[in-house]
Design an enzyme around this catalytic site. Structure first.
Site, mmCIF file in Angstrom:
data_model
loop_
_atom_site.group_PDB
_atom_site.id
_atom_site.type_symbol
_atom_site.label_atom_id
_atom_site.label_comp_id
_atom_site.label_asym_id
_atom_site.label_seq_id
_atom_site.Cartn_x
_atom_site.Cartn_y
_atom_site.Cartn_z
ATOM 1 C CD GLU A 1 13.878 -90.953 -49.745
ATOM 2 O OE1 GLU A 1 13.833 -89.959 -48.979
ATOM 3 O OE2 GLU A 1 12.855 -91.511 -50.198
ATOM 4 C CE LYS B 1 13.551 -88.786 -44.006
ATOM 5 N NZ LYS B 1 13.824 -88.860 -45.470
ATOM 6 C CG PHE C 1 12.999 -83.976 -54.416
ATOM 7 C CD1 PHE C 1 13.487 -83.168 -55.438
ATOM 8 C CD2 PHE C 1 11.673 -84.406 -54.494
ATOM 9 C CE1 PHE C 1 12.665 -82.800 -56.507
ATOM 10 C CE2 PHE C 1 10.857 -84.048 -55.554
ATOM 11 C CZ PHE C 1 11.362 -83.236 -56.562
ATOM 12 C CD GLU D 1 2.691 -80.985 -55.879
ATOM 13 O OE1 GLU D 1 2.692 -82.034 -55.202
ATOM 14 O OE2 GLU D 1 3.220 -79.927 -55.505
ATOM 15 C CB CYS E 1 5.760 -76.267 -52.864
ATOM 16 S SG CYS E 1 6.510 -75.005 -51.862
HETATM 17 P P1 NAD Z 1 7.637 -86.724 -50.285
HETATM 18 O O1 NAD Z 1 6.356 -86.562 -49.567
HETATM 19 O O2 NAD Z 1 7.810 -87.907 -51.168
HETATM 20 O O3 NAD Z 1 8.859 -86.787 -49.234
HETATM 21 C C1 NAD Z 1 8.998 -85.828 -48.233
HETATM 22 C C2 NAD Z 1 9.733 -86.466 -47.055
HETATM 23 O O4 NAD Z 1 8.925 -87.508 -46.505
HETATM 24 C C3 NAD Z 1 11.062 -87.094 -47.439
HETATM 25 O O5 NAD Z 1 11.983 -86.859 -46.409
HETATM 26 C C4 NAD Z 1 10.726 -88.576 -47.576
HETATM 27 O O6 NAD Z 1 11.814 -89.413 -47.276
HETATM 28 C C5 NAD Z 1 9.615 -88.756 -46.569
HETATM 29 N N1 NAD Z 1 8.635 -89.768 -46.989
HETATM 30 C C6 NAD Z 1 8.297 -90.135 -48.253
HETATM 31 N N2 NAD Z 1 7.334 -91.074 -48.229
HETATM 32 C C7 NAD Z 1 7.048 -91.307 -46.933
HETATM 33 C C8 NAD Z 1 6.127 -92.167 -46.265
HETATM 34 N N3 NAD Z 1 5.307 -92.974 -46.928
HETATM 35 N N4 NAD Z 1 6.087 -92.123 -44.906
HETATM 36 C C9 NAD Z 1 6.908 -91.300 -44.216
HETATM 37 N N5 NAD Z 1 7.806 -90.477 -44.806
HETATM 38 C C10 NAD Z 1 7.875 -90.473 -46.136
HETATM 39 O O7 NAD Z 1 7.910 -85.360 -51.087
HETATM 40 P P2 NAD Z 1 9.067 -85.047 -52.117
HETATM 41 O O8 NAD Z 1 8.797 -85.771 -53.387
HETATM 42 O O9 NAD Z 1 10.393 -85.199 -51.480
HETATM 43 O O10 NAD Z 1 8.841 -83.475 -52.332
HETATM 44 C C11 NAD Z 1 7.926 -82.958 -53.254
HETATM 45 C C12 NAD Z 1 6.629 -82.584 -52.560
HETATM 46 O O11 NAD Z 1 6.879 -81.649 -51.519
HETATM 47 C C13 NAD Z 1 5.674 -81.890 -53.511
HETATM 48 O O12 NAD Z 1 4.379 -82.362 -53.244
HETATM 49 C C14 NAD Z 1 5.794 -80.433 -53.136
HETATM 50 O O13 NAD Z 1 4.676 -79.628 -53.439
HETATM 51 C C15 NAD Z 1 5.995 -80.543 -51.663
HETATM 52 N N6 NAD Z 1 6.586 -79.329 -51.111
HETATM 53 C C16 NAD Z 1 5.789 -78.539 -50.356
HETATM 54 C C17 NAD Z 1 6.295 -77.374 -49.839
HETATM 55 C C18 NAD Z 1 5.432 -76.479 -48.993
HETATM 56 O O14 NAD Z 1 5.980 -75.681 -48.269
HETATM 57 N N7 NAD Z 1 4.126 -76.592 -49.040
HETATM 58 C C19 NAD Z 1 7.623 -77.015 -50.085
HETATM 59 C C20 NAD Z 1 8.408 -77.861 -50.863
HETATM 60 C C21 NAD Z 1 7.877 -79.031 -51.367
#
Ligand code: NAD
Length: 501
Positions: free
Chosen positions: A176, A173, A149, A383, A281
């Site tokens: 959401e 994808k 997100f 985190e 991140c």
């Molecule tokens: P998230 O892991 O909840 O979601 C990421 C994606 O995975 C979304 O599209 C979501 O719909 C999907 N998703 C969520 N739960 C899932 C599951 N159980 N199975 C399959 N797909 C699933 O992450 P978020 O809250 O959207 O984003 C924040 C996180 O992203 C933080 O941990 C942040 O550090 C990380 N992030 C990392 C980087 C990097 O480059 N290392 C960059 C930006 C964000």
């Protein structure tokens, strides 16, 4: 209520008979739209549209593919304000920050515009008698990107820019929580001249992700999100033979040496810790002053700086950051603040209870500062992803260096110092993937690559830069001998042994 569609085969596609989830306005805390949670059937439809479009897209010469990306960049730039408003309305980040989100994505599009040059292979003339050897970079086919997100424009562009430039068809994808910008970007890509099916968006959550990463026609998966999901996506998709890069969470440290320009460092650290409400991140949620004197001076300046921070709505030009993305995420950050208190860290500034501009129902949280945080604390090891800064005091350079190196996450770390040798030593020895020297958010420019170490990234290929081109292509090496028209030294020889050169 407004409904956010999928985007499949060149057209917006409403969810049919699927489940939906609300998309909230983080400022008011009320639902503003709903988005379908894509099913296996929806994913399959998008993958088949992509598979139908991909061979002829790959056959378009690279300079023509680049021209589509040039035009896409122009179109996005011409709608920058509209896109930033849409992004802020779902994410909550400041308008200026949303523009930055889009512009950093466009940097990767600009990089991908150089694809004719980037795809050039290698050539060795005369590698054997009359034999030339050359390598080609060919697209993989249909590839998928799953994005978080927190950067709803930049991270999709990190992925689909290089992927499409290389001749692949792409399924995105998006999160959401803020899914609208992805659809607008796909529409603009069509307007720029990409054929239908080259860039598709399937909305959804876990079920859509599971359908994508197990789909037999998907060749590669690029994921960015939390480490738990990144690790699962990585192990599941690689077990099925797919190529995977999966970026995870982070806990970046800023080391402050006694010789640092403290005023400058405090400005940098405050911006990096609290910008975008800490939901980056590459945020800097941990600061490590070296020596008690540095710690006291830094703490006093941080307390003063936090007092002046303004939390506001995205359109407020005076605001330093806006609300968190969701009520659920705000609750999670609040739990970590309470955990820090319970673990014995000193709560120096408490951001709980803030209600800016009367927006009581919004997902706002004031800046929070902890001191005397120690490595065994869970609130340090995990985190938080919110406007919370933790001071971990270190007695020596070695002790400070050991902190990011020993932490489970390894995305980035920065050092603030006037000493070239200390900075050089830090950059050489610290166990993380991206290092800043007097730079608080060391996100590499588009033509370098982005990626962390340890639990911050699973897989070998980083995002964008040459790693992005390598990830979205496979190498084919051709060894060629042409009849010479006159008898050559090896023309009439038959051999049953391994040829040597
Ligand atoms: P998230 O892991 O909840 O979601 C990421 C994606 O995975 C979304 O599209 C979501 O719909 C999907 N998703 C969520 N739960 C899932 C599951 N159980 N199975 C399959 N797909 C699933 O992450 P978020 O809250 O959207 O984003 C924040 C996180 O992203 C933080 O941990 C942040 O550090 C990380 N992030 C990392 C980087 C990097 O480059 N290392 C960059 C930006 C964000």
């Amino acid at each position: 209520m407004r409904e956010i569609p999928h985007f499949i085969a060149g057209a917006a596609s409403p969810g049919h008979g699927e489940r939906f989830t609300p998309v909230y306005d983080p400022v008011s805390g009320t639902p503003q739209a709903r988005v379908p949670l894509g099913s296996h059937e929806e994913v399959d439809r998008a993958v088949r549209a992509a598979a139908a479009a991909q061979p002829s897209w790959a056959a378009v010469n690279p300079q023509r593919r680049a021209r589509v990306l040039f035009e896409f960049k122009r179109l996005v730039e011409s709608r920058l304000h509209e896109l930033a408003e849409l992004l802020s309305s779902e994410h909550g980040k400041l308008l200026a920050d949303s523009r930055g989100d889009i512009e950093r994505g466009l940097d990767v599009i600009e990089f991908a515009c150089g694809i004719p040059h980037l795809l050039k292979g290698e050539y060795s003339e005369g590698a054997g008698p009359g034999i030339d050897v050359y390598s080609l970079r060919q697209p993989l086919g249909v590839v998928a990107g799953i994005t978080p997100f927190n950067f709803p424009a930049m991270i999709p562009m990190w992925m689909f820019g290089p992927a499409i430039a290389c001749g692949n068809a792409f399924i995105l994808k998006p999160s959401e929580k803020d899914p609208s910008v992805a659809v607008r970007l796909a529409e603009l890509m069509m307007e720029a001249g990409a054929p239908a099916g080259v860039l598709n968006v399937v909305q959804g959550a876990k079920a859509a992700v599971d359908a994508l990463i197990t789909h037999p026609l998907i060749q590669a998966v690029s994921f960015v999100g939390s480490s738990e999901v990144a690790e699962r996506v990585y192990s599941c998709a690689t077990a099925l033979g797919k190529r995977v890069q999966a970026m995870g969470g982070a806990k970046n440290h800023g080391i402050v040496l006694p010789d640092a320009d403290l005023d400058r460092a405090v400005r940098d650290i405050t911006g990096a810790a609290f910008g975008s409400a800490g939901e980056r991140c590459m945020a800097l949620p941990v600061v490590v002053p070296v020596g008690e004197e540095t710690a006291e001076a830094l703490r006093a300046r941080l307390v003063a700086a936090l007092r002046d921070l303004r939390v506001g709505v995205p359109a407020d030009p005076q605001a330093d950051y806006g609300p968190l993305v969701s009520a659920e995420h705000r609750e999670r950050v609040l739990r970590y603040i309470q955990m820090g208190v319970d673990e014995g860290a000193e709560l120096v500034v408490d951001g709980r209870g803030l209600e800016p501009q009367g927006a009581a129902a919004g997902y706002f949280l004031g800046p929070t500062l902890f001191d005397r945080v120690t490595p065994p604390m869970r609130s340090y090891r995990e985190e938080i992803f919110g406007p919370v800064l933790q001071i971990v005091r270190a007695a020596t350079f070695e002790e400070a260096l050991a902190l990011p190196s020993g932490h489970p996450y390894g995305n980035g770390a920065s050092i603030f110092t006037r000493s070239g040798s200390a900075a050089r030593e830090f950059a050489a020895r610290v166990g993380v993937g991206m290092v800043g020297i007097n730079v608080p958010i060391p996100v590499p420019v588009a033509y370098h690559s982005f990626g962390g170490w340890k639990r911050s990234a699973f897989g070998d290929a980083n995002q964008h830069g040459m790693d992005g081109v390598r990830f979205f292509t496979r190498t084919k090496t051709v060894t060629a001998r042409w009849p010479q028209g006159r008898p050559g030294p090896t023309d009439d020889q038959q051999s049953f042994v391994m040829p040597v050169t």
